[in-house]
Design a protein around this motif. Structure first.
Motif, short mmCIF file in Angstrom:
data_model
loop_
_atom_site.label_atom_id
_atom_site.label_comp_id
_atom_site.label_asym_id
_atom_site.label_seq_id
_atom_site.Cartn_x
_atom_site.Cartn_y
_atom_site.Cartn_z
N ASP A 1 33.15 92.66 26.91
CA ASP A 1 32.41 91.40 26.88
C ASP A 1 31.52 91.24 28.11
O ASP A 1 30.72 90.30 28.18
N MET A 2 31.69 92.12 29.06
CA MET A 2 30.92 92.02 30.30
C MET A 2 29.44 92.21 30.01
O MET A 2 29.03 93.22 29.42
N ALA A 3 28.63 91.25 30.44
CA ALA A 3 27.20 91.27 30.15
C ALA A 3 26.54 90.07 30.83
O ALA A 3 27.23 89.18 31.34
N VAL A 4 25.24 90.07 30.79
CA VAL A 4 24.49 88.86 31.12
C VAL A 4 24.35 88.07 29.82
O VAL A 4 23.90 88.61 28.81
N TYR A 5 24.76 86.81 29.88
CA TYR A 5 24.72 85.95 28.70
C TYR A 5 23.52 85.00 28.81
O TYR A 5 23.30 84.37 29.85
N TYR A 6 22.79 84.92 27.72
CA TYR A 6 21.62 84.06 27.65
C TYR A 6 21.80 83.03 26.55
O TYR A 6 22.33 83.35 25.47
N CYS A 7 21.33 81.82 26.80
CA CYS A 7 21.25 80.85 25.72
C CYS A 7 19.78 80.71 25.32
O CYS A 7 18.88 80.93 26.14
N ALA A 8 19.58 80.38 24.08
CA ALA A 8 18.23 80.27 23.54
C ALA A 8 18.19 79.16 22.49
O ALA A 8 19.20 78.85 21.87
#
Length: 128
Positions: A94-101
């Motif tokens: 699950d490790m990642a950069v999370y973005y909302c849009a």
């Protein structure tokens, strides 16, 4: 101007939890006239950005990628114009950069190109 502010990322051990927030400004998510969608995407190092989850303002319907179903929960606090992503039982993958849009005037979708506005991303690091 429409802006999305993603926050809440951090370092967590595998099996732990984090809650991401996406604060929207410049528009009202729960607009009785316009159907809006806010989605979460993530991008792990060396991988393409992938859709994780989204929520529709029309009826509050939520959608999840198979990889997070049962572990992540998306919700909205309309009074705060904020969408949350509660992430439980986190895994190293699950490790990642999370973005909302945000997809205004739209329907729930997994496709990046449908989303009109993007937040800056928040890093989630999961240690094994």
């Amino acid at each position: 101007d429409v802006q999305l502010q993603a926050s809440g990322g951090g370092l967590v051990q595998a099996g732990g939890s984090l809650r991401l927030s996406c604060a929207a400004s410049g528009f009202t998510f729960d607009d009785n006239v316009i159907d809006n969608v806010i989605g979460w995407f993530r991008q792990a190092p060396g991988k393409e950005r992938e859709w994780v989850s989204c929520i529709s303002s029309k009826d509050g319907t939520t959608y999840y990628a198979d990889s997070v179903k049962g572990r992540f929960t998306i919700s909205s606090d309309n009074a705060k114009n904020t969408v949350y992503l509660q992430m439980n039982s986190l895994k190293p993958e699950d490790m990642a950069v999370y973005y909302c849009a945000a997809d205004r005037y739209g329907i729930a979708t997994i496709f990046e190109y449908e989303y009109d506005y993007w937040g800056q991303g928040t890093l989630v690091t999961v240690s094994s």
